[in-house]
Design a protein around this motif. Structure first.
Motif, PDB file in Angstrom:
ATOM      1  N   GLN A 114      -0.350  -6.182   7.042  1.00 51.40           N
ATOM      2  CA  GLN A 114      -0.751  -5.527   8.285  1.00 51.40           C
ATOM      3  C   GLN A 114       0.489  -5.070   9.049  1.00 51.40           C
ATOM      4  OE1 GLN A 114      -4.171  -4.997   8.956  1.00 51.40           O
ATOM      5  NE2 GLN A 114      -3.124  -3.479  10.216  1.00 51.40           N
ATOM      6  N   HIS A 115       1.524  -5.886   9.019  1.00 49.77           N
ATOM      7  CA  HIS A 115       2.773  -5.528   9.702  1.00 49.77           C
ATOM      8  C   HIS A 115       3.387  -4.285   9.061  1.00 49.77           C
ATOM      9  CE1 HIS A 115       6.357  -6.184  12.132  1.00 49.77           C
ATOM     10  NE2 HIS A 115       7.081  -5.951  11.055  1.00 49.77           N
ATOM     11  N   ALA A 116       3.319  -4.205   7.747  1.00 47.41           N
ATOM     12  CA  ALA A 116       3.868  -3.027   7.053  1.00 47.41           C
ATOM     13  C   ALA A 116       3.098  -1.766   7.468  1.00 47.41           C
ATOM     14  CB  ALA A 116       3.784  -3.229   5.534  1.00 47.41           C
ATOM     15  N   LEU A 117       1.763  -1.860   7.467  1.00 51.01           N
ATOM     16  CA  LEU A 117       0.950  -0.684   7.838  1.00 51.01           C
ATOM     17  C   LEU A 117       1.180  -0.299   9.294  1.00 51.01           C
ATOM     18  CD1 LEU A 117      -2.577  -1.220   6.224  1.00 51.01           C
ATOM     19  CD2 LEU A 117      -0.752   0.316   5.485  1.00 51.01           C
ATOM     20  N   ASP A 118       1.231  -1.293  10.177  1.00 52.51           N
ATOM     21  CA  ASP A 118       1.417  -1.007  11.608  1.00 52.51           C
ATOM     22  C   ASP A 118       2.785  -0.362  11.852  1.00 52.51           C
ATOM     23  OD1 ASP A 118      -1.020  -2.171  12.020  1.00 52.51           O
ATOM     24  OD2 ASP A 118      -0.250  -4.044  12.857  1.00 52.51           O
ATOM     25  N   THR A 119       3.799  -0.854  11.145  1.00 53.72           N
ATOM     26  CA  THR A 119       5.152  -0.308  11.352  1.00 53.72           C
ATOM     27  C   THR A 119       5.210   1.132  10.839  1.00 53.72           C
ATOM     28  OG1 THR A 119       5.987  -2.531  10.998  1.00 53.72           O
ATOM     29  CG2 THR A 119       7.618  -0.781  11.030  1.00 53.72           C
ATOM     30  N   ALA A 120       4.611   1.368   9.666  1.00 55.91           N
ATOM     31  CA  ALA A 120       4.602   2.738   9.121  1.00 55.91           C
ATOM     32  C   ALA A 120       3.867   3.677  10.081  1.00 55.91           C
ATOM     33  CB  ALA A 120       3.944   2.746   7.745  1.00 55.91           C
ATOM     34  N   ALA A 121       2.732   3.217  10.618  1.00 55.82           N
ATOM     35  CA  ALA A 121       1.943   4.067  11.525  1.00 55.82           C
ATOM     36  C   ALA A 121       2.734   4.345  12.810  1.00 55.82           C
ATOM     37  CB  ALA A 121       0.612   3.388  11.849  1.00 55.82           C
ATOM     38  N   ARG A 122       3.537   3.376  13.237  1.00 53.97           N
ATOM     39  CA  ARG A 122       4.295   3.527  14.481  1.00 53.97           C
ATOM     40  C   ARG A 122       5.382   4.589  14.339  1.00 53.97           C
ATOM     41  NH1 ARG A 122       6.608  -1.532  15.253  1.00 53.97           N
ATOM     42  NH2 ARG A 122       4.463  -2.231  15.233  1.00 53.97           N
ATOM     43  N   TYR A 123       6.010   4.643  13.168  1.00 54.30           N
ATOM     44  CA  TYR A 123       7.191   5.507  13.044  1.00 54.30           C
ATOM     45  C   TYR A 123       6.972   6.794  12.255  1.00 54.30           C
ATOM     46  CZ  TYR A 123       9.781   1.602  14.959  1.00 54.30           C
ATOM     47  OH  TYR A 123      10.229   0.600  15.787  1.00 54.30           O
ATOM     48  N   LEU A 124       6.081   6.749  11.240  1.00 58.51           N
ATOM     49  CA  LEU A 124       5.990   7.917  10.353  1.00 58.51           C
ATOM     50  C   LEU A 124       4.991   8.920  10.899  1.00 58.51           C
ATOM     51  CD1 LEU A 124       5.908   6.169   6.814  1.00 58.51           C
ATOM     52  CD2 LEU A 124       7.896   6.960   8.126  1.00 58.51           C
ATOM     53  N   THR A 125       5.412  10.207  10.952  1.00 54.96           N
ATOM     54  CA  THR A 125       4.440  11.219  11.382  1.00 54.96           C
ATOM     55  C   THR A 125       3.478  11.549  10.233  1.00 54.96           C
ATOM     56  OG1 THR A 125       6.182  12.801  10.961  1.00 54.96           O
ATOM     57  CG2 THR A 125       5.694  12.358  13.257  1.00 54.96           C
ATOM     58  N   ALA A 126       3.861  11.184   8.997  1.00 58.02           N
ATOM     59  CA  ALA A 126       2.944  11.389   7.866  1.00 58.02           C
ATOM     60  C   ALA A 126       2.696  10.045   7.170  1.00 58.02           C
ATOM     61  CB  ALA A 126       3.541  12.404   6.882  1.00 58.02           C
ATOM     62  N   PRO A 127       1.966   9.105   7.839  1.00 58.86           N
ATOM     63  CA  PRO A 127       1.758   7.771   7.241  1.00 58.86           C
ATOM     64  C   PRO A 127       0.921   7.827   5.962  1.00 58.86           C
ATOM     65  CG  PRO A 127       0.505   7.987   9.273  1.00 58.86           C
ATOM     66  CD  PRO A 127       1.332   9.222   9.157  1.00 58.86           C
ATOM     67  N   GLY A 128       0.301   8.968   5.697  1.00 59.00           N
ATOM     68  CA  GLY A 128      -0.499   9.135   4.477  1.00 59.00           C
ATOM     69  C   GLY A 128       0.342   9.088   3.213  1.00 59.00           C
ATOM     70  N   ARG A 129       1.660   9.266   3.339  1.00 59.73           N
ATOM     71  CA  ARG A 129       2.539   9.205   2.163  1.00 59.73           C
ATOM     72  C   ARG A 129       3.014   7.780   1.913  1.00 59.73           C
ATOM     73  NH1 ARG A 129       2.005  13.151  -0.951  1.00 59.73           N
ATOM     74  NH2 ARG A 129       4.146  13.122  -1.715  1.00 59.73           N
ATOM     75  N   PHE A 130       2.601   6.838   2.769  1.00 62.75           N
ATOM     76  CA  PHE A 130       3.024   5.444   2.607  1.00 62.75           C
ATOM     77  C   PHE A 130       1.903   4.619   1.976  1.00 62.75           C
ATOM     78  CE2 PHE A 130       3.172   1.064   4.478  1.00 62.75           C
ATOM     79  CZ  PHE A 130       4.223   0.604   3.682  1.00 62.75           C
ATOM     80  N   VAL A 131       2.230   3.979   0.864  1.00 60.67           N
ATOM     81  CA  VAL A 131       1.266   3.120   0.162  1.00 60.67           C
ATOM     82  C   VAL A 131       1.819   1.692   0.199  1.00 60.67           C
ATOM     83  CG1 VAL A 131       0.003   2.740  -1.976  1.00 60.67           C
ATOM     84  CG2 VAL A 131       0.746   5.063  -1.367  1.00 60.67           C
ATOM     85  N   ALA A 132       1.182   0.834   0.987  1.00 63.12           N
ATOM     86  CA  ALA A 132       1.684  -0.539   1.128  1.00 63.12           C
ATOM     87  C   ALA A 132       1.328  -1.361  -0.107  1.00 63.12           C
ATOM     88  CB  ALA A 132       1.060  -1.179   2.375  1.00 63.12           C
ATOM     89  N   GLY A 133       2.283  -2.184  -0.549  1.00 66.39           N
ATOM     90  CA  GLY A 133       2.023  -3.004  -1.737  1.00 66.39           C
ATOM     91  C   GLY A 133       2.739  -4.336  -1.677  1.00 66.39           C
ATOM     92  N   HIS A 134       2.224  -5.289  -2.464  1.00 66.06           N
ATOM     93  CA  HIS A 134       2.849  -6.625  -2.519  1.00 66.06           C
ATOM     94  C   HIS A 134       2.706  -7.196  -3.928  1.00 66.06           C
ATOM     95  CE1 HIS A 134       2.600 -11.162  -1.410  1.00 66.06           C
ATOM     96  NE2 HIS A 134       3.812 -10.827  -1.804  1.00 66.06           N
ATOM     97  N   PRO A 135       3.835  -7.230  -4.669  1.00 68.92           N
ATOM     98  CA  PRO A 135       3.760  -7.857  -5.993  1.00 68.92           C
ATOM     99  C   PRO A 135       3.692  -9.373  -5.868  1.00 68.92           C
ATOM    100  CG  PRO A 135       6.008  -7.172  -5.513  1.00 68.92           C
ATOM    101  CD  PRO A 135       5.185  -6.756  -4.332  1.00 68.92           C
ATOM    102  N   ILE A 136       2.727  -9.974  -6.543  1.00 71.11           N
ATOM    103  CA  ILE A 136       2.602 -11.440  -6.486  1.00 71.11           C
ATOM    104  C   ILE A 136       3.482 -11.998  -7.613  1.00 71.11           C
ATOM    105  CG2 ILE A 136       0.995 -13.377  -6.378  1.00 71.11           C
ATOM    106  CD1 ILE A 136       0.364 -11.241  -4.324  1.00 71.11           C
ATOM    107  N   ALA A 137       4.763 -11.931  -7.378  1.00 68.89           N
ATOM    108  CA  ALA A 137       5.743 -12.378  -8.381  1.00 68.89           C
ATOM    109  C   ALA A 137       7.030 -12.655  -7.634  1.00 68.89           C
ATOM    110  CB  ALA A 137       5.980 -11.288  -9.411  1.00 68.89           C
TER     111      ALA A 137
END
Ligand code: NAP
Length: 302
Positions: A114-137
């Motif tokens: 959620q923090h990653a998505l919120d930060t991207a939305a706060r700063y990026l004018t094109a947040p649609g190019r951001f794909v948040a991910g988390h490798p479980i490794a």
């Protein structure tokens, strides 16, 4: 598995990630860069970070081709991976807005989504190019020297794209993880954070707490001489990066506090059973945990 230059392979020839920039060439960023190069799907890899020593190590190991201390070095990149601790997200995303190409796909590997998505939305004018991910490794080690090419083979990667995400960006990031041998799945960011608070964040806090509790009397070396395999197994993750775990705890507060409360309730119940000499109650609590863990191991082995 660490060290040495990873040789380019054929698997990723049909996937074209173009020029890759990795911000944070540590365990996760370095391992992803190694695996993508080995898969043959990147043209050139630029590493970005603070310490010249770590970046030089990454260059010497063939993980990156060039490096910079400045996020502005992402300017030529087609694909950008953010692999820094969660506490650096504001600084990194504000710089990405200034320097990333408008058609670049940006993804991350951070542990709280959620923090990653919120930060991207706060700063990026094109947040649609951001794909948040988390490798479980991962491992308890840090830095480029700890990275290795096979870290993500067989791992699950949780992708939590926001509502405005562009499908072409999602497809690229999904393909990126498949090419390194991982299995992507999709989840709501808040759900991911609740889940991880239980199965990852709380265990790390508990490991740190156990080491502190046991050694609180200031006799750590003396006491630890008598610690055996159980203590070593249980506390392995207390050797993880304190900075990284501080940031994870602070960016998943609500879910983590709920899990800390759940652990405290368990400990209170066990404490009471010990005080009252209630062996039946203690055995029932232990039996319940043993059954759940044994079933989990059985299912993950089969
Ligand atoms: P790591 O080995 O410590 O790597 C992090 C890298 O980020 C370091 O090379 C560090 O290099 C760089 N960095 C730190 N602050 C920076 C900044 N402000 N600007 C640019 N670079 C910066 O940590 P990691 O284990 O790879 O973790 C990276 C991310 O992956 C974290 O968000 C973590 O939550 C997530 N993650 C970790 C694991 C795991 O098990 N370790 C698993 C899944 C996800 P310098 O200090 O030289 O700048």
């Amino acid at each position: 598995m660490t060290g040495g230059v990873d040789r380019p392979g054929r698997e990723g020839r049909s996937l074209r990630l173009g020029r890759l920039a990795v911000i944070g060439v540590g365990l996760i960023g370095g391992s992803l860069a190694r695996a993508l190069r080995a898969a043959g799907c990147v043209e050139r890899i630029t590493g970005i970070g603070r310490s010249a020593e770590n970046l030089r190590t990454a260059e010497r190991l063939g993980i990156i081709d060039d490096w910079s201390h400045d996020v502005a070095a992402v300017e030529g990149a087609d694909t950008i991976v953010v692999a820094v601790p969660m506490g650096a997200y504001d600084q990194v995303f504000s710089a990405l807005e200034l320097h990333a190409r408008s058609d670049a796909v940006i993804t991350d590997v951070g542990s709280t989504k959620q923090h990653a998505l919120d930060t991207a939305a706060r700063y990026l004018t094109a947040p649609g190019r951001f794909v948040a991910g988390h490798p479980i490794a991962g491992t308890e080690d840090s830095g480029a020297a700890a990275s290795f090419v096979g870290l993500f083979r067989g791992a699950t990667v949780v992708l939590t794209p926001g509502a405005a995400v562009e499908q072409e960006a999602v497809r690229r990031v999904e393909a990126m993880w498949r090419v390194v041998g991982a299995s992507p799945c999709f989840m709501d960011a808040a759900e991911h954070d609740r889940l991880m608070a239980a199965v990852s964040h709380l265990p790390h806090l508990a490991a740190f707490a156990i080491v502190n509790a046991v050694t609180a009397e200031g006799r750590a070396p003396e006491m630890l001489r008598f610690a055996a395999g159980g203590f070593r197994d249980f506390t392995r993750i207390a050797s993880s990066s304190p900075t990284m775990w501080r940031d994870i705890a602070l960016t998943n507060r609500e879910a983590l506090v709920a899990q800390i409360d759940a652990l405290q309730a368990q400990l209170t119940g066990m404490r009471q059973a010990v005080v009252e000499g209630d062996g039946a109650r203690l055995a029932a609590l232990f039996q319940c945990a043993k059954r759940v863990r044994d079933d989990w191991l059985h299912r993950s082995d089969s």
